[in-house]
Enzyme design. Structure first.
Site, PDB file in Angstrom:
ATOM      1  N   ASN A   1      64.048  23.041 -23.979  1.00 54.29           N
ATOM      2  CA  ASN A   1      64.864  23.831 -24.905  1.00 54.29           C
ATOM      3  C   ASN A   1      65.836  24.612 -24.034  1.00 54.29           C
ATOM      4  OD1 ASN A   1      63.860  26.024 -27.687  1.00 54.29           O
ATOM      5  ND2 ASN A   1      65.604  24.688 -27.470  1.00 54.29           N
TER       6      ASN A   1
ATOM      7  N   ASN B   1      72.573  30.105 -32.407  1.00 55.56           N
ATOM      8  CA  ASN B   1      72.307  28.674 -32.420  1.00 55.56           C
ATOM      9  C   ASN B   1      73.486  27.908 -31.826  1.00 55.56           C
ATOM     10  OD1 ASN B   1      69.753  28.841 -33.808  1.00 55.56           O
ATOM     11  ND2 ASN B   1      70.892  29.232 -35.702  1.00 55.56           N
TER      12      ASN B   1
ATOM     13  N   CYS C   1      64.214  33.510 -30.575  1.00 55.05           N
ATOM     14  CA  CYS C   1      63.808  32.173 -30.137  1.00 55.05           C
ATOM     15  C   CYS C   1      62.684  32.351 -29.130  1.00 55.05           C
ATOM     16  CB  CYS C   1      64.996  31.439 -29.514  1.00 55.05           C
ATOM     17  SG  CYS C   1      64.574  29.896 -28.694  1.00 55.05           S
ATOM     18  N   GLY C   2      61.536  31.711 -29.389  1.00 55.82           N
ATOM     19  CA  GLY C   2      60.376  31.894 -28.521  1.00 55.82           C
ATOM     20  C   GLY C   2      60.594  31.378 -27.105  1.00 55.82           C
ATOM     21  N   ASN C   3      61.160  30.176 -26.973  1.00 59.58           N
ATOM     22  CA  ASN C   3      61.486  29.686 -25.638  1.00 59.58           C
ATOM     23  C   ASN C   3      62.592  30.523 -25.010  1.00 59.58           C
ATOM     24  OD1 ASN C   3      59.644  27.509 -25.539  1.00 59.58           O
ATOM     25  ND2 ASN C   3      61.028  26.212 -26.713  1.00 59.58           N
TER      26      ASN C   3
ATOM     27  N   ASN D   1      61.226  34.227 -37.619  1.00 53.99           N
ATOM     28  CA  ASN D   1      62.250  33.368 -38.195  1.00 53.99           C
ATOM     29  C   ASN D   1      61.541  32.316 -39.046  1.00 53.99           C
ATOM     30  OD1 ASN D   1      61.147  31.887 -36.102  1.00 53.99           O
ATOM     31  ND2 ASN D   1      63.065  31.478 -35.072  1.00 53.99           N
TER      32      ASN D   1
ATOM     33  N   ASN E   1      63.699  26.063 -39.721  1.00 55.33           N
ATOM     34  CA  ASN E   1      63.357  25.007 -38.776  1.00 55.33           C
ATOM     35  C   ASN E   1      62.231  24.181 -39.404  1.00 55.33           C
ATOM     36  OD1 ASN E   1      65.119  26.355 -37.128  1.00 55.33           O
ATOM     37  ND2 ASN E   1      63.591  27.033 -35.656  1.00 55.33           N
TER      38      ASN E   1
ATOM     39  N   ARG F   1      67.426  24.451 -37.382  1.00 59.03           N
ATOM     40  CA  ARG F   1      68.612  24.758 -38.178  1.00 59.03           C
ATOM     41  C   ARG F   1      69.753  25.138 -37.248  1.00 59.03           C
ATOM     42  NH1 ARG F   1      67.523  30.975 -40.313  1.00 59.03           N
ATOM     43  NH2 ARG F   1      66.742  31.681 -38.320  1.00 59.03           N
TER      44      ARG F   1
ATOM     45  N   CYS G   1      60.710  23.933 -29.376  1.00 54.90           N
ATOM     46  CA  CYS G   1      61.052  25.136 -30.130  1.00 54.90           C
ATOM     47  C   CYS G   1      59.852  26.065 -30.030  1.00 54.90           C
ATOM     48  CB  CYS G   1      61.360  24.794 -31.584  1.00 54.90           C
ATOM     49  SG  CYS G   1      61.585  26.240 -32.651  1.00 54.90           S
ATOM     50  N   GLY G   2      60.039  27.217 -29.422  1.00 54.11           N
ATOM     51  CA  GLY G   2      58.914  28.108 -29.171  1.00 54.11           C
ATOM     52  C   GLY G   2      58.277  28.641 -30.433  1.00 54.11           C
TER      53      GLY G   2
END
Length: 292
Positions: free
Chosen positions: A14, A78, A87-89, A164, A197, A222, A230-231
């Site tokens: 990612n 995004n 965003c986790g990552n 999210n 997502n 998304r 995706c984290g």
């Protein structure tokens, strides 16, 4: 023409463009961000992270009042330039950037609070990278279906909020997961107001090994498309699978994504159950980009 310096980073594939803007003076339009993230005409990334001090953003100042140590705000967008909660990552890559640049440090046994639009996320250093407490999570009420991309029957999805929005779909096996094209956005019925997502999950050959749940996941993000990882989606996938498995399901999960493997842990906290995400985060290269 405006030339900006950037750093490219990634966490299990990612990838992100990080732009340091400590004083919050850089104004990038949605079109410019999309230009930077474009795979063919830009740097190429799943998203852009602006590294800005919390005091210089209207979203950051209330968080700084809540947690004075949350000096840095992760302004995440995004790939299409749209605003995202977090965003986790990206939080882990953001933490790698801060610590490698000397902008912050994580002492043994301590945490680094990172400000995001989804609140403050506490990050710890780990042997394999970083672990971030994503905070409380919630099931989203109501039924949702995801249209089969091949025109077949719709599949039920489970709404999960991890700061999210996500919709998780359980597939019958890995073969079905691998056959998916994921070129077009999955159609959700009803459509969530802010989009979501969508994660497609398959159980491992041994769903639980030594007390650790085993699943694989593909994701359509998304505003981006399919990504290697995706984290928050990984966390949502593990939470949904545990929900489906029932009370005997574990609280520790290993999630295989196309870009590698991540760990998800659920644990009790004073304000309810939290979910944590652990995995690698690397800075890949630096450069500059001239905006048209």
């Amino acid at each position: 023409m405006t030339t900006i310096a950037f750093t490219k980073g990634q966490g299990t594939g990612n990838d992100f463009v990080l732009v340091e803007d400590a004083d919050g003076t850089l104004e990038l339009t949605q079109e410019q961000i999309a230009q930077i993230c474009h795979r063919h005409f830009g740097v190429g990334a799943d998203g852009l992270i602006r590294v800005v001090r919390s005091e210089h953003l209207p979203e950051g100042r209330p968080l700084l009042a809540e947690e004075p140590r949350a000096e840095w705000f992760m302004d995440y967008r995004n790939a299409d330039g749209s605003v995202a909660e977090m965003c986790g990552n990206g939080v882990r890559v953001f933490s790698r950037y801060l610590t490698s640049r000397g902008l912050a440090e994580i002492m043994p046994g301590s945490t680094l609070p990172v400000a995001t639009r989804a609140g403050i996320k506490d990050v710890q250093a780990s042997a394999g990278g970083f672990q971030v407490d994503l905070g409380r999570w919630a099931l989203v009420p109501g039924d949702v279906t995801v249209d089969d991309e091949l025109g077949g029957a719709s599949r039920p999805g489970l709404g999960i909020d991890v700061g999210n929005p996500h919709v998780v779909v359980l597939l019958p096996d890995r073969a079905a997961q691998q056959r998916m094209q994921l070129i077009e956005p999955p159609v959700l019925r009803p459509a969530p107001p802010a989009g979501a997502n969508v994660e497609f999950v398959a159980l491992g050959e041994q769903p639980i090994v030594d007390g650790v749940g085993q699943i694989s996941m593909r994701v359509f993000e998304r505003g981006v498309g399919e990504t290697l990882s995706c984290g928050t989606g990984t966390a949502a996938a593990a939470l949904a699978t545990r929900h489906w498995m029932g009370e005997s399901a574990p609280n520790l999960w290993r999630v295989q994504v196309p870009g590698g493997a991540l760990t998800v842990r659920m644990f009790a906290a004073e304000d309810g159950e939290h979910v944590a995400l652990g995995g690698p985060a690397e800075l890949v290269f630096e450069g500059s980009f001239t905006l048209a």
